[in-house]
Design an enzyme around this catalytic site. Sequence first.
Site, PDB file in Angstrom:
ATOM      1  N   TYR A   1      74.296 -42.030  63.630  1.00 44.78           N
ATOM      2  CA  TYR A   1      73.420 -43.236  63.921  1.00 44.78           C
ATOM      3  C   TYR A   1      72.161 -43.519  63.260  1.00 44.78           C
ATOM      4  O   TYR A   1      71.671 -43.808  63.124  1.00 44.78           O
ATOM      5  CB  TYR A   1      73.092 -43.025  65.396  1.00 44.78           C
TER       6      TYR A   1
ATOM      7  N   LYS B   1      80.528 -29.396  65.950  1.00 41.84           N
ATOM      8  CA  LYS B   1      81.382 -28.708  65.713  1.00 41.84           C
ATOM      9  C   LYS B   1      81.058 -28.035  64.329  1.00 41.84           C
ATOM     10  O   LYS B   1      80.998 -28.345  63.249  1.00 41.84           O
ATOM     11  CB  LYS B   1      82.166 -30.314  64.824  1.00 41.84           C
TER      12      LYS B   1
ATOM     13  N   ASP C   1      86.450 -31.096  70.050  1.00 41.57           N
ATOM     14  CA  ASP C   1      87.520 -31.273  70.143  1.00 41.57           C
ATOM     15  C   ASP C   1      88.377 -30.206  70.897  1.00 41.57           C
ATOM     16  O   ASP C   1      88.758 -30.987  72.186  1.00 41.57           O
ATOM     17  CB  ASP C   1      88.341 -31.646  68.999  1.00 41.57           C
TER      18      ASP C   1
ATOM     19  N   ASP D   1      81.538 -41.930  77.155  1.00 43.09           N
ATOM     20  CA  ASP D   1      82.859 -42.606  77.749  1.00 43.09           C
ATOM     21  C   ASP D   1      83.806 -42.091  78.578  1.00 43.09           C
ATOM     22  O   ASP D   1      84.201 -42.608  79.469  1.00 43.09           O
ATOM     23  CB  ASP D   1      83.125 -43.305  76.918  1.00 43.09           C
TER      24      ASP D   1
END
Length: 333
Positions: free
Chosen positions: A124, A171, A204, A232
């Site tokens: 971001y 990750k 994941d 979310d």
Amino acid sequence: MKHTVTLIAGEGIGPEIAAAARRVIDASGVEITWEEVSARAEVERRGGGMMRDEAVASVRKNRYALKGPMATPIAEGPPSINVGLRKALDLYANLRPVKNIPFVPSRFENVDLVVVRENTEDLYSGLEHVIVPGVVESLKIITEKASTRIGKFAFDYARQHGRKKVAVVHKANIMKLSDGLFLNSVRKVATAYPEIELREVIVDNLCMQLVMRPEQFEVLVLPNLYGDVVSDLAAGLVGGLGVVPSGNLGDEAALFEAVHGTAPDIAGKGIANPTALLLSGVMMLDHMGEVAAARRIDSAVFRVYRERKWVTPDVGGKATTNEFAAAVIDAMK
Ligand code: NAI
């Protein structure tokens, strides 16, 4: 005690839900003077600039802000004002408690977790460029400083709220350097909190675990992008975006906002659900130490949801935004 709070009503459904949330908070017994400012600069409406400096200055002065959603064009146009505000005020921690709200329908019953998302860097950073036509590079920035700061925030939060487990999400099996730095920074922080268990989860796997057994998690700490997606997902576990609050916290200021956007499909219809913004306001009251007013609103909201007569269409009711707010105010009496 009297407080002055910056109110950024926002766009789309923002002004409708902000007015409703403000009415309820004003009726809760807390003394707040609202300083209403707009965050979008005039110049941007004409296709140029960014957010208004006045909005940033107001939040900096008052230390607390309640904010409605603001629109961001997709795949074109100027950068997000929401992200701009967080950066300008160095609101480095995005905190989203995700907990079942009594009587709001959801698939799970025992969800009570807190998502702590790093708010200032990662993908971001907005650093993207075209290398040659057809090839784009987007930079993922991870620093030891920001990773340590968010790790410390998560562990301090856990300690203060009697939580026993923090899961760091990464990750680093693929992004060994960037996510590796995030992970190692949080590992280092964890050594100062021996009473809190650190669990390391690959993002994941986390997503699968969350939709199967969300009750196993207490506090999650994540870099910006995974944090955005996972929060979310987590909201979906307890009834969706219309009911989940959030706070963007820094050392000097705190800005509380709903997780959802401007909902252009229902803007102006008077049927938007103000619960998420209102509960963000409750988070703000807790932060200010106005705990009695916060609990008064909480229990009034639960009562209105239990009775179901005055809830909005997104959660299966027929009431308008204003009817919902009036019912919550009534329930506080
Ligand atoms: P959205 O959250 O605005 O809407 C998604 C769906 O949820 C729509 O069907 C909408 O009607 C419904 N919804 C959202 N909030 C609701 C509420 N309070 N009551 C009842 N229904 C509600 O997401 P979308 O459409 O992806 O984004 C619209 C705009 O909002 C975009 O410009 C986006 O950039 C912006 N946005 C701003 C945010 C912020 O200011 N923090 C956060 C997310 C999106």
